[in-house]
Design a protein around this motif. Structure first.
Motif, PDB file in Angstrom:
ATOM      1  N   ALA A 126       4.425  22.662  46.778  1.00 39.86           N
ATOM      2  CA  ALA A 126       5.851  22.963  46.729  1.00 39.86           C
ATOM      3  C   ALA A 126       6.136  24.029  45.680  1.00 39.86           C
ATOM      4  O   ALA A 126       5.321  24.284  44.785  1.00 39.86           O
ATOM      5  CB  ALA A 126       6.632  21.693  46.381  1.00 39.86           C
ATOM      6  N   LEU A 127       7.308  24.627  45.789  1.00 39.72           N
ATOM      7  CA  LEU A 127       7.814  25.482  44.728  1.00 39.72           C
ATOM      8  C   LEU A 127       8.088  24.612  43.508  1.00 39.72           C
ATOM      9  O   LEU A 127       8.323  23.407  43.628  1.00 39.72           O
ATOM     10  CB  LEU A 127       9.100  26.178  45.172  1.00 39.72           C
ATOM     11  CG  LEU A 127       8.970  27.129  46.361  1.00 39.72           C
ATOM     12  CD1 LEU A 127      10.346  27.589  46.828  1.00 39.72           C
ATOM     13  CD2 LEU A 127       8.102  28.322  45.996  1.00 39.72           C
ATOM     14  N   ILE A 128       8.076  25.213  42.351  1.00 37.32           N
ATOM     15  CA  ILE A 128       8.359  24.477  41.128  1.00 37.32           C
ATOM     16  C   ILE A 128       9.860  24.189  41.085  1.00 37.32           C
ATOM     17  O   ILE A 128      10.682  25.053  41.383  1.00 37.32           O
ATOM     18  CB  ILE A 128       7.913  25.290  39.892  1.00 37.32           C
ATOM     19  CG1 ILE A 128       6.450  25.724  40.038  1.00 37.32           C
ATOM     20  CG2 ILE A 128       8.137  24.486  38.611  1.00 37.32           C
ATOM     21  CD1 ILE A 128       5.454  24.627  40.299  1.00 37.32           C
ATOM     22  N   SER A 129      10.210  22.968  40.685  1.00 36.04           N
ATOM     23  CA  SER A 129      11.616  22.574  40.677  1.00 36.04           C
ATOM     24  C   SER A 129      11.883  21.565  39.574  1.00 36.04           C
ATOM     25  O   SER A 129      10.955  21.040  38.961  1.00 36.04           O
ATOM     26  CB  SER A 129      11.999  21.985  42.037  1.00 36.04           C
ATOM     27  OG  SER A 129      11.244  20.807  42.293  1.00 36.04           O
TER      28      SER A 129
ATOM     29  N   LEU B 184       3.507  24.106  53.762  1.00 32.87           N
ATOM     30  CA  LEU B 184       4.736  23.971  52.972  1.00 32.87           C
ATOM     31  C   LEU B 184       5.871  23.534  53.877  1.00 32.87           C
ATOM     32  O   LEU B 184       5.910  23.907  55.057  1.00 32.87           O
ATOM     33  CB  LEU B 184       5.138  25.314  52.348  1.00 32.87           C
ATOM     34  CG  LEU B 184       4.292  25.893  51.239  1.00 32.87           C
ATOM     35  CD1 LEU B 184       4.758  27.311  50.915  1.00 32.87           C
ATOM     36  CD2 LEU B 184       4.354  25.019  49.997  1.00 32.87           C
ATOM     37  N   ALA B 185       6.818  22.789  53.317  1.00 33.33           N
ATOM     38  CA  ALA B 185       8.033  22.442  54.058  1.00 33.33           C
ATOM     39  C   ALA B 185       8.775  23.728  54.411  1.00 33.33           C
ATOM     40  O   ALA B 185       8.697  24.731  53.685  1.00 33.33           O
ATOM     41  CB  ALA B 185       8.921  21.530  53.214  1.00 33.33           C
ATOM     42  N   ASP B 186       9.489  23.702  55.530  1.00 32.35           N
ATOM     43  CA  ASP B 186      10.212  24.885  55.997  1.00 32.35           C
ATOM     44  C   ASP B 186      11.170  25.436  54.946  1.00 32.35           C
ATOM     45  O   ASP B 186      11.316  26.644  54.824  1.00 32.35           O
ATOM     46  CB  ASP B 186      10.985  24.588  57.277  1.00 32.35           C
ATOM     47  CG  ASP B 186      10.077  24.414  58.484  1.00 32.35           C
ATOM     48  OD1 ASP B 186       8.907  24.852  58.426  1.00 32.35           O
ATOM     49  OD2 ASP B 186      10.544  23.838  59.482  1.00 32.35           O
ATOM     50  N   PHE B 187      11.845  24.563  54.169  1.00 31.31           N
ATOM     51  CA  PHE B 187      12.805  25.064  53.197  1.00 31.31           C
ATOM     52  C   PHE B 187      12.117  25.829  52.067  1.00 31.31           C
ATOM     53  O   PHE B 187      12.701  26.739  51.496  1.00 31.31           O
ATOM     54  CB  PHE B 187      13.732  23.962  52.666  1.00 31.31           C
ATOM     55  CG  PHE B 187      13.069  22.846  51.909  1.00 31.31           C
ATOM     56  CD1 PHE B 187      12.876  22.935  50.541  1.00 31.31           C
ATOM     57  CD2 PHE B 187      12.676  21.700  52.575  1.00 31.31           C
ATOM     58  CE1 PHE B 187      12.288  21.899  49.844  1.00 31.31           C
ATOM     59  CE2 PHE B 187      12.088  20.655  51.884  1.00 31.31           C
ATOM     60  CZ  PHE B 187      11.885  20.754  50.511  1.00 31.31           C
ATOM     61  N   HIS B 188      10.857  25.513  51.765  1.00 32.48           N
ATOM     62  CA  HIS B 188      10.118  26.304  50.774  1.00 32.48           C
ATOM     63  C   HIS B 188       9.789  27.693  51.346  1.00 32.48           C
ATOM     64  O   HIS B 188       9.947  28.705  50.668  1.00 32.48           O
ATOM     65  CB  HIS B 188       8.838  25.602  50.347  1.00 32.48           C
ATOM     66  CG  HIS B 188       9.060  24.382  49.526  1.00 32.48           C
ATOM     67  ND1 HIS B 188       9.755  24.377  48.340  1.00 32.48           N
ATOM     68  CD2 HIS B 188       8.664  23.100  49.723  1.00 32.48           C
ATOM     69  CE1 HIS B 188       9.771  23.156  47.843  1.00 32.48           C
ATOM     70  NE2 HIS B 188       9.131  22.363  48.667  1.00 32.48           N
TER      71      HIS B 188
END
Length: 159
Positions: free
Chosen positions: A47-50, A134-138
């Motif tokens: 995932a992206l870092i959050s 990756l999830a689509d939103f990423h």
């Protein structure tokens, strides 16, 4: 993401009720155009870092802090790329949350990418043509970070 102390305090009163929370995320590029990703400890997905801003903390400051805390990479925050309300999430302990995420494009300026806390199993740079699942939103956030478009948001009436 680790639960901040202020949310634990709210949970003492709210129990598992739905909390509406701010969130920040980052598409971090290095000088080679690679993207920084973390493999999350909670679900093992890349995932992206959050993270979650502390009370009173500016969102750009929060994401710079989160990236360094989680990966050891220091960033310059360049611009806002998306504003989006996510779907409701129920965590294994029963806590319910919905996040309003502000995603920023960032540029790495120093540090070596590494697992820097207990929120990640792995941290790595990926070429755009070699991204893991990756999830689509990423993927959407990465696409927006590569464009010159203004910050994306859901237009009224299109939910």
């Amino acid at each position: 993401m680790a639960t901040p102390d202020f949310i634990r305090e709210i949970r003492a009163f709210a129990g598992h009720e739905l909390l509406w929370l701010p969130g920040v995320s980052a598409v971090v590029f290095d000088d080679e155009g690679r993207v920084l990703l973390g493999q999350r400890a909670d679900n093992h997905r890349w995932a992206l870092i959050s993270g979650i801003p502390d009370p009173g903390e500016q969102p750009a400051t929060a994401i710079a802090r989160e990236v360094e805390e989680e990966t050891g990479v220091v960033v310059d925050v360049e611009r806002l790329i998306t504003v989006r309300s996510g779907r409701e999430v129920t965590f294994p302990n029963g806590d319910r949350c919905q996040f309003m995420d502000l995603c920023f494009r960032c540029r790495a300026v120093s540090g070596e990418a590494r697992v820097n806390d207990d929120e990640s199993l792995a941290v790595a740079w990926f070429a755009l043509d070699e991204l893991p699942e990756l999830a689509d939103f990423h993927r959407f956030r990465i696409k927006q970070a590569l464009s010159d478009e203004p910050a994306w948001f859901e237009a009224p009436g299109t939910e």
